[in-house]
Design a protein around this motif. Structure first.
Motif, PDB file in Angstrom:
ATOM      1  N   ARG A 526       8.626  60.510  89.456  1.00 44.66           N
ATOM      2  CA  ARG A 526       9.827  59.708  89.230  1.00 44.66           C
ATOM      3  C   ARG A 526      10.782  60.458  88.313  1.00 44.66           C
ATOM      4  N   LEU A 527      12.068  60.365  88.613  1.00 45.65           N
ATOM      5  CA  LEU A 527      13.098  60.864  87.714  1.00 45.65           C
ATOM      6  C   LEU A 527      13.525  59.725  86.797  1.00 45.65           C
ATOM      7  N   LEU A 528      13.700  60.021  85.509  1.00 44.78           N
ATOM      8  CA  LEU A 528      14.329  59.043  84.639  1.00 44.78           C
ATOM      9  C   LEU A 528      15.707  58.710  85.187  1.00 44.78           C
ATOM     10  N   ASP A 529      16.161  57.491  84.957  1.00 45.74           N
ATOM     11  CA  ASP A 529      17.419  57.055  85.555  1.00 45.74           C
ATOM     12  C   ASP A 529      18.588  57.959  85.170  1.00 45.74           C
ATOM     13  N   THR A 530      18.629  58.383  83.900  1.00 42.61           N
ATOM     14  CA  THR A 530      19.735  59.243  83.482  1.00 42.61           C
ATOM     15  C   THR A 530      19.652  60.608  84.160  1.00 42.61           C
ATOM     16  N   THR A 531      18.440  61.146  84.283  1.00 44.23           N
ATOM     17  CA  THR A 531      18.271  62.414  84.989  1.00 44.23           C
ATOM     18  C   THR A 531      18.636  62.260  86.456  1.00 44.23           C
ATOM     19  N   ARG A 532      18.217  61.151  87.063  1.00 45.83           N
ATOM     20  CA  ARG A 532      18.536  60.933  88.468  1.00 45.83           C
ATOM     21  C   ARG A 532      20.045  60.815  88.673  1.00 45.83           C
ATOM     22  N   THR A 533      20.723  60.116  87.774  1.00 47.86           N
ATOM     23  CA  THR A 533      22.171  59.983  87.893  1.00 47.86           C
ATOM     24  C   THR A 533      22.845  61.347  87.854  1.00 47.86           C
ATOM     25  N   TYR A 534      22.411  62.162  86.919  1.00 42.28           N
ATOM     26  CA  TYR A 534      22.981  63.508  86.790  1.00 42.28           C
ATOM     27  C   TYR A 534      22.693  64.341  88.042  1.00 42.28           C
ATOM     28  N   ALA A 535      21.427  64.336  88.495  1.00 39.50           N
ATOM     29  CA  ALA A 535      21.056  65.142  89.660  1.00 39.50           C
ATOM     30  C   ALA A 535      21.739  64.631  90.917  1.00 39.50           C
ATOM     31  N   PHE A 536      21.924  63.307  91.032  1.00 38.64           N
ATOM     32  CA  PHE A 536      22.592  62.742  92.204  1.00 38.64           C
ATOM     33  C   PHE A 536      24.063  63.150  92.226  1.00 38.64           C
ATOM     34  N   GLU A 537      24.656  63.213  91.059  1.00 38.84           N
ATOM     35  CA  GLU A 537      26.031  63.705  90.965  1.00 38.84           C
ATOM     36  C   GLU A 537      26.106  65.152  91.450  1.00 38.84           C
ATOM     37  N   ARG A 538      25.119  65.942  91.083  1.00 37.80           N
ATOM     38  CA  ARG A 538      25.044  67.326  91.551  1.00 37.80           C
ATOM     39  C   ARG A 538      24.827  67.381  93.067  1.00 37.80           C
ATOM     40  N   LEU A 539      24.033  66.453  93.588  1.00 30.78           N
ATOM     41  CA  LEU A 539      23.795  66.409  95.036  1.00 30.78           C
ATOM     42  C   LEU A 539      25.096  66.161  95.788  1.00 30.78           C
ATOM     43  N   ILE A 540      25.884  65.203  95.327  1.00 33.51           N
ATOM     44  CA  ILE A 540      27.165  64.914  95.986  1.00 33.51           C
ATOM     45  C   ILE A 540      28.090  66.118  95.899  1.00 33.51           C
ATOM     46  N   ALA A 541      28.120  66.751  94.722  1.00 32.42           N
ATOM     47  CA  ALA A 541      28.988  67.913  94.540  1.00 32.42           C
ATOM     48  C   ALA A 541      28.575  69.071  95.438  1.00 32.42           C
ATOM     49  N   SER A 542      27.289  69.133  95.800  1.00 31.84           N
ATOM     50  CA  SER A 542      26.803  70.232  96.637  1.00 31.84           C
ATOM     51  C   SER A 542      27.205  70.081  98.098  1.00 31.84           C
ATOM     52  N   GLY A 543      27.679  68.887  98.489  1.00 35.10           N
ATOM     53  CA  GLY A 543      28.056  68.642  99.882  1.00 35.10           C
ATOM     54  C   GLY A 543      26.877  68.321 100.781  1.00 35.10           C
ATOM     55  N   GLU A 544      25.695  68.118 100.202  1.00 31.38           N
ATOM     56  CA  GLU A 544      24.488  67.878 100.993  1.00 31.38           C
ATOM     57  C   GLU A 544      24.130  66.404 101.137  1.00 31.38           C
ATOM     58  N   HIS A 545      24.906  65.531 100.527  1.00 32.09           N
ATOM     59  CA  HIS A 545      24.449  64.144 100.411  1.00 32.09           C
ATOM     60  C   HIS A 545      24.148  63.508 101.755  1.00 32.09           C
ATOM     61  N   ASP A 546      25.037  63.608 102.729  1.00 34.90           N
ATOM     62  CA  ASP A 546      24.818  62.957 104.022  1.00 34.90           C
ATOM     63  C   ASP A 546      23.580  63.506 104.722  1.00 34.90           C
ATOM     64  N   THR A 547      23.388  64.808 104.642  1.00 33.82           N
ATOM     65  CA  THR A 547      22.211  65.417 105.271  1.00 33.82           C
ATOM     66  C   THR A 547      20.935  64.882 104.645  1.00 33.82           C
ATOM     67  N   ILE A 548      20.905  64.836 103.324  1.00 30.44           N
ATOM     68  CA  ILE A 548      19.707  64.347 102.625  1.00 30.44           C
ATOM     69  C   ILE A 548      19.544  62.845 102.836  1.00 30.44           C
ATOM     70  N   ALA A 549      20.651  62.103 102.951  1.00 26.94           N
ATOM     71  CA  ALA A 549      20.571  60.657 103.188  1.00 26.94           C
ATOM     72  C   ALA A 549      19.931  60.359 104.536  1.00 26.94           C
ATOM     73  N   VAL A 550      20.229  61.182 105.544  1.00 27.89           N
ATOM     74  CA  VAL A 550      19.596  61.002 106.855  1.00 27.89           C
ATOM     75  C   VAL A 550      18.091  61.229 106.743  1.00 27.89           C
ATOM     76  N   ARG A 551      17.710  62.314 106.060  1.00 27.58           N
ATOM     77  CA  ARG A 551      16.279  62.596 105.892  1.00 27.58           C
ATOM     78  C   ARG A 551      15.596  61.457 105.126  1.00 27.58           C
ATOM     79  N   HIS A 552      16.273  60.974 104.103  1.00 28.39           N
ATOM     80  CA  HIS A 552      15.717  59.898 103.280  1.00 28.39           C
ATOM     81  C   HIS A 552      15.518  58.634 104.113  1.00 28.39           C
ATOM     82  N   ALA A 553      16.521  58.247 104.894  1.00 27.48           N
ATOM     83  CA  ALA A 553      16.420  57.043 105.724  1.00 27.48           C
ATOM     84  C   ALA A 553      15.305  57.187 106.748  1.00 27.48           C
ATOM     85  N   ASN A 554      15.186  58.348 107.367  1.00 28.23           N
ATOM     86  CA  ASN A 554      14.118  58.562 108.342  1.00 28.23           C
ATOM     87  C   ASN A 554      12.745  58.505 107.689  1.00 28.23           C
TER      88      ASN A 554
END
Length: 1024
Positions: A526-554
């Motif tokens: 588990r990521l701490l909520d603050t760490t997850r928020t920071y890393a998720f912000e980095r995920l969006i900035a990387s342009g990978e969010h939609d790709t990872i969201a598809v994998r996550h949903a599947n």
């Protein structure tokens, strides 16, 4: 130069260029590297008056270093500790020269190093005048400083001593001559003053503010250092490692005779700088040599505690040096702080946990919330800002929520408290809805990496490898705990293999950026909520969010589909069901993305169908209803039939239990059933017929219930499965119960319960709600009607005990409680009624809340609180009418009518019963009619002017109808009331002749009130 946070200091150097650099390294590099000038700016007048920051100095003077430079102290031990005794007492103060500590009433008084040196110099000549020049020479040897610096530190010293307050005077200024320490002093020798001389005294910085919730940790680490020698405080950024380490250092000063030295590794860049900083901390003279050898030779025969702070970015270099010191200097103990363990064989790791947070539970008071250290820290930091804040019971749950959202991370809590001191607690809690706001909150006085949460996390992120950054970003898509399998599902791709993701995940755990826990099912992360928020912000900035969201949903869909059978399992698979429910947050986030503008209809339908059972198993009925409605709005013709059936069936169930028995429920069941029939899916047909059977039973629709049960019997015969036959028997038993055919109902119900050993598991997992529980409470009621009262109570208790799902529990309580009213077991009524009210309230089961209202009304009437009871019964009946819930209505109508009659409101009472009888007859609902005629007879019998003949007619009618249904209990109750009327007319024999044959047909329940009364009546005439 060892003061900390005491204002700017301007140094003037009158040295040739060749010597200037050596002087700067000697005088500055030692103090800067050892951390004593952290958080302040140092002004240098070196051929100019330019102000230079600490990092710039380090970069400049270490940029071309080829050999470590070891340093001399700017003031020797002899100069700093010249008093003839190592302990001096004056006023309320206790000065320990060896430990370099000043205490008042046992509490350490924070004092900068220069101010401490001034105090020692003045006390050494207490009662004598010490000139300004002499003080400067003792405190700043070989360095030219202005008098203003002396005045600054004297002012700080006087303030710390409270000089001049309440008549206390310690230091006087003798105009034109200097300063004099005027307070009487008493000198003592230290109890243990062994020869353990270092070139300087401890450089330990002051403790970082008032520490909360860490006393046990400090004591455990301090005690551990007495036996372990090497302890690493491990934890995520902002967890409070430095604070605890400094507290341990201060607590251990006496243990090490003052030889506790602090080095901030965060400012260093290579091994040479580490060696130089450590040498500077202990005060070695500058010389170009093999630094490690000199350092080890110096430490070899000495006893000391080295506190090495923030080691993670140079973990291998620090580990190597620590290992050499550990084995080469047996008297030296080392306390390190790091986000990653040193991985040394002699290392003892102390994992510093977050502060305990108040649990999520309603009604917590301020006192209860403040019993948790995270909440105390939050409040303490608000008041430290000058606020007169006092936590109220109203704001206590808000503070508890803030602490939970911040995972008990002290830095995050302190930053949030700073905002709350300005904008209030509730505003801060609202802001935490978007934790990105919190990443921006800051404080100017902290080290750069601790000024904001973003800076803390930037520090950690910048020291990760590229693969570690990729995995951290991608696993931030998970909202809670996840497994390694989940990590692989979202992070693995071409070029990043399974081994890469596995290794990176392990390294992120080692570096405290991902938490782990060991369970019987394996390890989860588990990521701490603050760490997850920071890393998720980095995920969006990387342009990978939609790709990872598809994998996550599947991944979520596959997880739910693979474990759907387990979600309602009440047996051996509880652990599996619990682990799947931990992914509830991920289910929600995957649904939000799938139904969003960038989502996928195909994934959305599949996910909604798979998630429905999870929502239903957790009694999240409104949420289930809302997602199913959204799915139906997006449903296309090419949607898979099994997904359509699941969505419509789940909509029907969630509507039925959350809102009531509307036509929308039947329509949704029928739509799903039509699809099942069209595709010849017998298994789904039986499942859906089971749901429809429940719907008709709740409506007391006798014809509909029997028709569905017969269809279920036909479907079960097609499958030839004994478990399916048991389900059909259960539906038939309930239908025959509504028809008043009790013996037939009991035969089917008992065959369903005992004829299939797996009925409970099958119903729990495949038919959404436990048919065994339904069979048990219907069997209990049927035995009640037929006078088998002991068996009725037995099956009622079984139904409640086995009903683990909240809906099943409410249903069992509602259907069995009338049995306890019948036998006047008020203790059992109160216990079960309270359980019903709490369960219905907790899970927002509105129909059951309405029933609980009526049952509470009945209970109050039994306690002679008739007016209150009548009011609750009226409200309940109105609510049940709106929700089309018929099953308990006749019980409430009967109780209300009798109570009204006793209040001389017979007309209203009789009208109420007549309306109910007409409705039951019109709907062909024969089961409750004997009960209603019994109530009507009592309505005529009670009051100031009884209508005896009408009462007799109604009671005789009730007995006749009960006899037709084999409802022996109701036949006896009506007979006893009729006998009471006859006895009132002295027709005792007639009364006994009426009751005797009814009583003789009972074989159990002989201690219940009606049977006791019958026996007493018969005893009066010698027939008992």
């Amino acid at each position: 130069m060892s003061e900390r946070n005491e204002g700017p200091l301007v140094l003037t150097c009158h040295l040739p260029v060749s010597a200037r650099r050596s002087w700067l390294v000697t005088g500055l590099r030692s103090d800067l590297a050892s951390g004593v000038h952290e958080n302040r700016r140092v002004g240098l007048n070196v051929m100019s008056s330019q102000v230079v920051g600490k990092s710039k100095l380090i970069d400049h003077f270490w940029s071309d270093a080829t050999d470590p430079i070891l340093m001399v102290p700017v003031m020797s031990t002899e100069q700093r500790s010249s008093p003839s005794a190592t302990r001096v007492l004056f006023g309320p103060f206790d000065l320990n020269v060896t430990e370099r500590s000043l205490k008042k009433a046992g509490e350490i008084i924070p004092l900068g190093a220069r101010a401490f040196d001034i105090l020692i110099a003045l006390i050494d000549k207490a009662g004598e005048i010490v000139s300004k020049g002499e003080l400067i020479e003792k405190v700043w040897p070989d360095v030219t400083v202005e008098e203003g610096s002396l005045r600054v530190h004297l002012s700080a010293l006087r303030k710390a001593l409270g000089d001049g307050q309440f008549g206390h005077k310690y230091i006087t200024n003798v105009h034109g001559r200097g300063y004099c320490f005027v307070s009487p002093v008493r000198r003592q020798a230290a109890e243990d003053h062994r020869d353990n001389s270092f070139a300087r005294s401890s450089n330990l910085p002051p403790a970082l503010g008032r520490m909360i919730g860490r006393d046990d940790a400090v004591l455990e680490i301090q005690n551990g250092l007495k036996t372990e020698r090497l302890v690493t405080i491990l934890g995520a950024g902002g967890i409070g490692k430095t604070t605890v380490a400094l507290a341990v250092g201060h607590a251990a000063l006496a243990d090490f005779s003052g030889a506790v030295f602090f080095v901030d590794i965060s400012a260093l860049g290579d091994e040479q700088q580490i060696v130089g900083a450590l040498a500077a901390a202990i005060g070695l003279r500058a010389q170009r040599v093999d630094g490690k050898d000199v350092l080890l030779n110096y430490l070899r025969s000495r006893r000391a505690l080295l506190v090495l702070d923030t080691c993670e970015h140079l973990i291998e270099k620090v580990s190597d040096l620590i290992d050499r010191v550990f084995h080469g200097a047996p008297g030296v103990c080392i306390l390190a702080t790091s986000q990653e363990a040193l991985q040394l064989s002699d290392e003892r790791v102390f994992c510093l946990p977050p502060l305990d947070c108040p649990p999520e539970q309603p009604g917590q008071t301020a006192a209860q919330v403040l019993s948790y250290p995270s909440a105390r820290l939050f409040v303490d930091r608000i008041t430290a800002r000058g606020s007169r804040f006092s936590l109220s019971d109203d704001e206590a749950p808000v503070v508890a929520e803030i602490c939970r959202k911040l995972d008990g991370i002290p830095l995050a809590i302190e930053l949030a408290a700073g905002r709350a001191a300005i904008f209030g607690v509730k505003d801060t809690a609202a802001r935490l809805g978007s934790r990105l706001d919190l990443l921006k909150f800051g404080r100017r006085t902290a080290t750069p990496r601790h000024q904001t949460l973003r800076a803390t996390l930037d520090w950690s992120y910048d020291h990760l490898s590229e693969i570690e950054r990729v995995v951290l970003r991608r696993v931030s898509i998970f909202t809670g705990h996840f497994t390694l399998e989940a990590s692989l599902a979202v992070a693995e791709e071409e070029g990043i293999g399974q081994a890469d993701v596995t290794e990176a995940t392990g390294r992120l755990v080692d570096k405290s950026l991902i938490g782990s826990r060991m369970e019987s099912r394996g390890i989860s992360y588990r990521l701490l909520d603050t760490t997850r928020t920071y890393a998720f912000e980095r995920l969006i900035a990387s342009g990978e969010h939609d790709t990872i969201a598809v994998r996550h949903a599947n991944f979520v869909v596959a997880l739910l589909e693979a474990n759907s059978v387990d979600l309602f399992d009440l047996g051996a698979s509880k652990g599996v069901a619990s682990s799947i429910r931990e992914y509830l947050g991920d289910v929600r986030s995957a649904l939000e993305w799938s139904f969003g503008v960038r989502g996928s209809d195909g994934i959305a339908m599949r996910l909604a169908a798979a998630a429905a059972q999870l929502f239903l198993s957790m009694s999240l009925l409104l949420e289930c209803r809302n997602w199913m409605l959204r799915a139906i709005d997006r449903m296309r013709e090419d949607c898979e039939p099994r997904h359509q059936m699941e969505i419509y069936a789940s909509l029907a169930l969630s509507l039925m239990f959350a809102e009531g028995n509307s036509e929308k429920v039947r329509d949704a069941f029928n739509t799903a059933l039509t699809i099942a029939e069209r595709h010849g899916d017998t298994y789904q047909q039986l499942r859906l017929l089971s749901g429809l059977s429940m719907y008709f039973n709740r409506l007391v629709d006798v014809a509909g219930s029997l028709e569905v049960a017969l269809r279920g019997e036909a479907a079960a015969k097609k499958t030839g499965n004994p478990d399916d036959a048991a389900i059909a028997d259960s539906m038939l038993g309930q239908a025959y119960y509504l028809l008043g055919e009790h013996h037939r109902a009991q035969k089917h119900l008992e065959r369903a319960l005992y004829g299939s050993a797996s009925l409970r598991r099958v119903n729990a997992s495949q038919h959404l709600f436990d048919l065994r529980s339904r069979g048990l409470f219907v069997l209990a009621r049927s035995h009640w009607f037929t006078g088998n009262l002991d068996r009725a109570v037995h099956y009622a208790a079984m139904a409640v005990d086995e009903a683990e799902h909240p809906i099943a529990l409410c249903r069992a309580l509602v259907m069995t409680m009338p049995i306890y009213f019948w036998i006047d077991d008020l203790d059992q009524i109160e216990k079960t009624l309270s359980k019903l009210e709490i369960t219905a309230e907790t899970h927002s089961l509105e129909p059951y809340r309405a029933i609980a209202l009526g049952l509470r009304g009945r209970y109050l009437i039994r306690l002679s609180r008739v007016a209150e009871g009548i009011q609750l019964l009226r409200g309940s009946l109105e609510e049940l009418k709106n929700r089309r819930y018929e099953m308990p209505v006749t019980d409430f109508v009967s109780e209300l009518a009798v109570s009204l009659a006793k209040q001389n409101a017979r007309a209203e009472a009789v009208a109420l019963v007549n309306e109910s009888i007409a409705g039951q007859i019109k709907g062909h609902r024969v089961l409750p009619v004997p009960k209603l005629f019994l109530a009507k007879g009592l309505a005529f019998a009670y009051g100031d002017a009884p209508e005896v003949r009408s009462a007799e007619c109604c009671l005789e009618k009730a007995m006749d109808l009960a006899r037709q249904q084999s409802a022996l209990a109701f036949e006896l109750r009506a007979g006893l009331e009729l006998a009471r009327i006859w006895i009132g007319r002295d027709e005792v024999q007639r009364a006994t002749d009426l009751v005797a044959p009814i009583y003789s047909r009972f074989s159990e329940g002989l201690g219940t009130p009606d049977l006791v009364m019958a026996r007493e009546l018969l005893g009066q005439t010698g027939r008992g």
